[in-house]
Write a protein that holds these residues in place. Structure first.
Motif, PDB file in Angstrom:
ATOM      1  N   SER A 196      96.092  -0.202  20.230  1.00  0.00           N
ATOM      2  CA  SER A 196      94.394   0.076  20.456  1.00  0.00           C
ATOM      3  C   SER A 196      93.747  -0.943  21.027  1.00  0.00           C
ATOM      4  O   SER A 196      94.156  -2.254  21.340  1.00  0.00           O
ATOM      5  N   VAL A 197      92.904  -0.465  22.182  1.00  0.00           N
ATOM      6  CA  VAL A 197      92.256  -1.627  22.996  1.00  0.00           C
ATOM      7  C   VAL A 197      90.834  -1.916  22.136  1.00  0.00           C
ATOM      8  O   VAL A 197      89.979  -1.157  21.602  1.00  0.00           O
ATOM      9  N   ILE A 198      90.583  -3.176  22.263  1.00  0.00           N
ATOM     10  CA  ILE A 198      89.368  -3.805  21.795  1.00  0.00           C
ATOM     11  C   ILE A 198      88.295  -3.752  22.705  1.00  0.00           C
ATOM     12  O   ILE A 198      88.473  -4.132  23.878  1.00  0.00           O
ATOM     13  N   THR A 199      87.486  -2.922  22.290  1.00  0.00           N
ATOM     14  CA  THR A 199      86.183  -2.645  23.251  1.00  0.00           C
ATOM     15  C   THR A 199      84.963  -3.879  23.166  1.00  0.00           C
ATOM     16  O   THR A 199      85.122  -4.723  22.288  1.00  0.00           O
ATOM     17  N   ALA A 200      84.114  -3.667  23.990  1.00  0.00           N
ATOM     18  CA  ALA A 200      82.911  -4.362  23.963  1.00  0.00           C
ATOM     19  C   ALA A 200      82.216  -4.431  22.828  1.00  0.00           C
ATOM     20  O   ALA A 200      81.190  -5.217  22.589  1.00  0.00           O
ATOM     21  N   ALA A 201      82.456  -3.684  21.862  1.00  0.00           N
ATOM     22  CA  ALA A 201      81.589  -3.397  20.753  1.00  0.00           C
ATOM     23  C   ALA A 201      81.882  -4.468  19.775  1.00  0.00           C
ATOM     24  O   ALA A 201      81.336  -4.682  18.897  1.00  0.00           O
ATOM     25  N   PHE A 202      83.147  -5.158  20.048  1.00  0.00           N
ATOM     26  CA  PHE A 202      83.453  -6.180  19.077  1.00  0.00           C
ATOM     27  C   PHE A 202      83.273  -7.512  19.511  1.00  0.00           C
ATOM     28  O   PHE A 202      83.072  -7.787  20.843  1.00  0.00           O
ATOM     29  N   PRO A 203      83.238  -8.686  18.762  1.00  0.00           N
ATOM     30  CA  PRO A 203      82.745  -9.839  19.218  1.00  0.00           C
ATOM     31  C   PRO A 203      83.690 -10.344  20.321  1.00  0.00           C
ATOM     32  O   PRO A 203      84.966 -10.320  20.338  1.00  0.00           O
ATOM     33  N   ALA A 204      83.283 -11.113  21.394  1.00  0.00           N
ATOM     34  CA  ALA A 204      84.045 -11.717  22.387  1.00  0.00           C
ATOM     35  C   ALA A 204      85.093 -12.732  21.862  1.00  0.00           C
ATOM     36  O   ALA A 204      86.228 -12.754  22.598  1.00  0.00           O
ATOM     37  N   GLU A 205      84.757 -13.321  20.729  1.00  0.00           N
ATOM     38  CA  GLU A 205      85.583 -14.432  20.310  1.00  0.00           C
ATOM     39  C   GLU A 205      86.960 -13.551  19.497  1.00  0.00           C
ATOM     40  O   GLU A 205      87.750 -14.276  18.968  1.00  0.00           O
ATOM     41  N   LEU A 206      86.927 -12.311  19.190  1.00  0.00           N
ATOM     42  CA  LEU A 206      87.920 -11.566  18.517  1.00  0.00           C
ATOM     43  C   LEU A 206      89.110 -11.557  19.310  1.00  0.00           C
ATOM     44  O   LEU A 206      89.207 -11.056  20.445  1.00  0.00           O
ATOM     45  N   PRO A 207      90.056 -12.300  18.912  1.00  0.00           N
ATOM     46  CA  PRO A 207      91.371 -12.378  19.711  1.00  0.00           C
ATOM     47  C   PRO A 207      92.305 -11.172  19.580  1.00  0.00           C
ATOM     48  O   PRO A 207      92.041 -10.518  18.716  1.00  0.00           O
ATOM     49  N   SER A 208      93.220 -10.987  20.552  1.00  0.00           N
ATOM     50  CA  SER A 208      94.239  -9.958  20.459  1.00  0.00           C
ATOM     51  C   SER A 208      95.178 -10.118  19.031  1.00  0.00           C
ATOM     52  O   SER A 208      95.344 -11.280  18.839  1.00  0.00           O
ATOM     53  N   HIS A 209      95.287  -9.164  18.028  1.00  0.00           N
ATOM     54  CA  HIS A 209      96.261  -9.544  17.142  1.00  0.00           C
ATOM     55  C   HIS A 209      96.780  -8.077  16.654  1.00  0.00           C
ATOM     56  O   HIS A 209      96.506  -6.898  17.008  1.00  0.00           O
ATOM     57  N   PHE A 210      97.948  -7.993  15.626  1.00  0.00           N
ATOM     58  CA  PHE A 210      98.430  -7.081  15.036  1.00  0.00           C
ATOM     59  C   PHE A 210      97.560  -6.824  13.793  1.00  0.00           C
ATOM     60  O   PHE A 210      97.377  -7.659  12.888  1.00  0.00           O
ATOM     61  N   LEU A 211      97.304  -5.627  13.403  1.00  0.00           N
ATOM     62  CA  LEU A 211      96.812  -5.007  12.371  1.00  0.00           C
ATOM     63  C   LEU A 211      97.905  -4.196  11.357  1.00  0.00           C
ATOM     64  O   LEU A 211      98.239  -2.953  11.914  1.00  0.00           O
ATOM     65  N   SER A 212      98.186  -4.571  10.291  1.00  0.00           N
ATOM     66  CA  SER A 212      99.285  -3.801   9.521  1.00  0.00           C
ATOM     67  C   SER A 212      98.661  -3.124   8.368  1.00  0.00           C
ATOM     68  O   SER A 212      97.604  -3.406   7.605  1.00  0.00           O
ATOM     69  N   TYR A 213      99.007  -1.719   8.237  1.00  0.00           N
ATOM     70  CA  TYR A 213      98.443  -0.882   7.233  1.00  0.00           C
ATOM     71  C   TYR A 213      99.421  -0.581   6.103  1.00  0.00           C
ATOM     72  O   TYR A 213     100.565  -0.622   6.113  1.00  0.00           O
ATOM     73  N   PHE A 214      98.627  -0.427   4.898  1.00  0.00           N
ATOM     74  CA  PHE A 214      99.444  -0.037   3.723  1.00  0.00           C
ATOM     75  C   PHE A 214      98.951   1.121   3.186  1.00  0.00           C
ATOM     76  O   PHE A 214      97.688   1.392   2.945  1.00  0.00           O
ATOM     77  N   ASN A 215      99.929   1.952   2.494  1.00  0.00           N
ATOM     78  CA  ASN A 215      99.394   3.222   2.270  1.00  0.00           C
ATOM     79  C   ASN A 215      98.801   3.090   0.597  1.00  0.00           C
ATOM     80  O   ASN A 215      99.460   2.327  -0.124  1.00  0.00           O
ATOM     81  N   VAL A 216      97.733   3.998   0.516  1.00  0.00           N
ATOM     82  CA  VAL A 216      97.146   3.664  -0.849  1.00  0.00           C
ATOM     83  C   VAL A 216      96.874   5.450  -1.304  1.00  0.00           C
ATOM     84  O   VAL A 216      96.900   6.407  -0.511  1.00  0.00           O
ATOM     85  N   ALA A 217      96.809   5.484  -2.549  1.00  0.00           N
ATOM     86  CA  ALA A 217      96.378   6.557  -2.919  1.00  0.00           C
ATOM     87  C   ALA A 217      94.979   7.027  -2.651  1.00  0.00           C
ATOM     88  O   ALA A 217      94.498   8.350  -2.762  1.00  0.00           O
ATOM     89  N   ASP A 218      94.200   6.099  -2.727  1.00  0.00           N
ATOM     90  CA  ASP A 218      92.586   6.511  -2.747  1.00  0.00           C
ATOM     91  C   ASP A 218      91.933   5.073  -1.971  1.00  0.00           C
ATOM     92  O   ASP A 218      91.788   4.064  -2.495  1.00  0.00           O
ATOM     93  N   CYS A 219      91.415   5.466  -0.930  1.00  0.00           N
ATOM     94  CA  CYS A 219      91.287   4.450   0.233  1.00  0.00           C
ATOM     95  C   CYS A 219      89.826   4.056  -0.499  1.00  0.00           C
ATOM     96  O   CYS A 219      89.596   2.424  -0.246  1.00  0.00           O
ATOM     97  N   ASP A 220      88.907   4.722  -0.827  1.00  0.00           N
ATOM     98  CA  ASP A 220      87.518   4.261  -1.241  1.00  0.00           C
ATOM     99  C   ASP A 220      87.569   3.326  -2.419  1.00  0.00           C
ATOM    100  O   ASP A 220      87.271   2.374  -2.441  1.00  0.00           O
TER     101      ASP A 220
END
Length: 266
Positions: free
Chosen positions: A198-222
């Motif tokens: 995924s591309v980091i857009t200008a909507a995010f702070p300039a200091e946010l570095p490139s990074h991996f984001l890992s996801y965990f499956n859940v039964a209820d996100c909220d």
């Protein structure tokens, strides 16, 4: 020992200032139990099966972060491909006891990931079920350098897809530049994808570095997002609907970021 396909994500761990606090947080959030793996690490178990590891940081300057590892049957060759493709090797191949051999690297945009050559531990014993890993993606500002890197290093087959939120206007401002990765030898697309970019857009702070984001499956996100807040963590991206379900980006009570995904009802 179940083997993982070449280049598939096979393991995640988190580096934390306070290991015991991490066990309390994730134990209540995901229902994990723990067993020691040396003095400064703990294996996390879901229903008695390996799902992740928690580690006490050896150096306070290290980031408090989740890391993801990709399977390789020849870690030396993988490290060579990282260098040849313009990446950086951070940790040379290093035996992890009988478990296997690991290395750490960074892509040309600076996002850090791990390589894992299995010994007696292949990786996850449970995934794609509530309380376990289900997805990873790199967030980068350098897609023109990063896209060919992952194709060369891992042999990924790629497909560009629309990953935009479903509950916002379909405009260029909100559209997500997203690419999925499928393992070598497969037909690229959502059915075979194991990760993405995924591309980091200008909507995010300039200091946010490139990074991996890992996801965990859940039964209820909220409900998971509310539990994170109750446990002292933060919601950095509130629950929202995407084509693959309902997701949120969260931080634990020590600052490590991760995401959760509630799969759509079929």
């Amino acid at each position: 020992m179940a083997a993982f396909a070449q280049s598939a994500p096979c393991w995640v761990d988190v580096q934390l200032p306070d290991l015991e606090a991490g066990k309390r947080f994730y134990g209540e959030l995901f229902g994990w139990t723990f067993r020691p793996d040396g003095d400064r690490r703990a294996d996390a178990l879901g229903d008695g099966k390996l799902v992740a590891a928690l580690a006490a940081k050896k150096d306070g300057r290290m980031p408090t972060a989740w890391g993801v590892y990709f399977a390789t049957d020849d870690i030396e060759a993988s490290v060579s491909r990282v260098r040849a493709a313009g990446g950086q090797v951070i940790t040379e191949p290093l035996p992890a006891g009988r478990h296997g051999v690991l290395a750490q690297a960074a892509d040309p945009g600076g996002a850090v990931f791990g390589l894992w050559q299995a010994g007696d531990r292949a990786g996850f014993e449970k995934q794609n079920e509530p309380g376990s890993f289900c997805w990873t993606e790199v967030h980068t500002r350098s897609k023109d350098r990063v896209d060919p890197f992952y194709e060369e290093v891992f042999g990924f087959r790629c497909a560009d897809v629309d990953d935009s939120p479903l509950d916002v206007p379909d405009t260029d401002e909100h559209r997500v530049d997203f690419r999925t990765w499928s393992p070598p030898g497969t037909e690229p697309g959502p059915e075979t994808a194991v990760g993405g970019r995924s591309v980091i857009t200008a909507a995010f702070p300039a200091e946010l570095p490139s990074h991996f984001l890992s996801y965990f499956n859940v039964a209820d996100c909220d409900d998971t997002a509310r539990t994170v807040q109750r446990l002292g963590g933060r919601v950095t991206e509130p629950p929202l609907d995407i084509p693959y379900g309902r997701m949120a980006v969260l931080q634990d009570d020590q600052g490590a970021e991760f995401a959760v995904l509630q799969e759509p009802v079929s």
